[in-house]
Design an enzyme around this catalytic site. Sequence first.
Site, PDB file in Angstrom:
ATOM      1  N   LYS A   9      -0.295   1.424   5.651  1.00 29.37           N
ATOM      2  CA  LYS A   9      -0.151   2.241   4.284  1.00 29.37           C
ATOM      3  C   LYS A   9      -1.143   3.669   4.548  1.00 29.37           C
ATOM      4  O   LYS A   9      -0.949   4.150   5.753  1.00 29.37           O
ATOM      5  CB  LYS A   9      -0.929   1.669   3.162  1.00 29.37           C
ATOM      6  N   HIS A  94       9.452   1.193  -0.025  1.00 27.50           N
ATOM      7  CA  HIS A  94       8.292   0.326  -0.365  1.00 27.50           C
ATOM      8  C   HIS A  94       8.003   0.197  -1.867  1.00 27.50           C
ATOM      9  O   HIS A  94       8.271   1.381  -2.479  1.00 27.50           O
ATOM     10  CB  HIS A  94       7.105   0.800   0.455  1.00 27.50           C
ATOM     11  N   GLU A  96       5.416   0.651  -3.588  1.00 30.08           N
ATOM     12  CA  GLU A  96       4.464   1.402  -3.922  1.00 30.08           C
ATOM     13  C   GLU A  96       5.115   3.132  -3.944  1.00 30.08           C
ATOM     14  O   GLU A  96       4.750   3.836  -4.812  1.00 30.08           O
ATOM     15  CB  GLU A  96       3.271   1.668  -2.946  1.00 30.08           C
ATOM     16  N   GLY A 172      -0.890  -7.093  -2.062  1.00 29.42           N
ATOM     17  CA  GLY A 172      -2.461  -6.594  -2.118  1.00 29.42           C
ATOM     18  C   GLY A 172      -3.136  -7.514  -3.078  1.00 29.42           C
ATOM     19  O   GLY A 172      -4.256  -6.861  -3.484  1.00 29.42           O
TER      20      GLY A 172
HETATM   21  P1  PGA Z   1      -0.192  -6.420   1.674  1.00 31.32           P
HETATM   22  O1  PGA Z   1       1.205  -5.790   1.561  1.00 31.32           O
HETATM   23  O2  PGA Z   1       0.070  -7.472   2.818  1.00 31.32           O
HETATM   24  O3  PGA Z   1      -1.469  -6.082   1.517  1.00 31.32           O
HETATM   25  O4  PGA Z   1      -0.009  -7.560   0.175  1.00 31.32           O
HETATM   26  C1  PGA Z   1       2.254  -5.830   2.064  1.00 31.32           C
HETATM   27  C2  PGA Z   1       3.060  -4.588   1.948  1.00 31.32           C
HETATM   28  O5  PGA Z   1       2.850  -3.725   0.996  1.00 31.32           O
HETATM   29  O6  PGA Z   1       3.916  -4.252   2.804  1.00 31.32           O
END
Ligand code: PGA
Length: 256
Positions: A9, A94, A96, A172
Amino acid sequence: MPLVAANWKMNPNDAGDALDLVRGVLSVARGHADRVEVAIFPPFPWLLSISEVLAESGVKLGAQDCFWETSGAYTGEVSPAMLKGWCDWVIIGHSERRIVLGETDEMVAKKTVAALGCDMGVIMCVGDRIEQYEAGSSDQVVEAQVTAGLANCSADDSARLVIAYEPVWAIGTGKSADPEHAYRTMRLIRRVVGDLIGAGAAKKVRVLYGGSVNSSNVESFVELPLCDGVLVGGASLDAAEFAHIVKVTAEVYGHR
Ligand code: PGA
């Protein structure tokens, strides 16, 4: 071969820290390269220096996004043609990006076909939000995202296509999905992909789980019969933790 992908990220902020992190996972990743494909997805500014560290290692490099056009007046965007040659992979869609930046299924479909056209593999992310999960509509949401995202794809793309099931509520949060739920959704994804590009080609498409994967729970996902690996966010920022995830995955697939 299973795929273990490290989605850094927007981390780390320091170039030296990025190099330390990749060096920290390199020996373990290289040591298991015959059994696990490991791919690192750093932020754009660190791609070049990390590509030099990874050269000849067998560990793959990827970008976290790309645009769908090859060049032109698109301020701030990065084209797949610019990534081609030194990125093996690109993450598209993704959650996000979908949620924070308003990326639509149509944009995901355009980016996916553009990246594939530049000879990169694509990890296309799909996933339900908490309210959809609680309403029991996860399957419809995921099916619609996969169908729309693959709108421009064909059976020829199957070997370079990966779909990651990442429930938004598991990303997350430290609360990974129940492996049984992950299994049923990955089975659904494979069925939908089969309907779209043919069952034979769909077998070559790898399906990953992502969302709060760490060294303690990774086994419960990679041991699922239809799971071809994991997409790891937070835990990939800790070299020892990520190396452990690679090791566990290699052991589980080594016994298959
Ligand atoms: P995370 O994120 O392992 O921190 O939950 C996974 C991702 O967003 O690809």
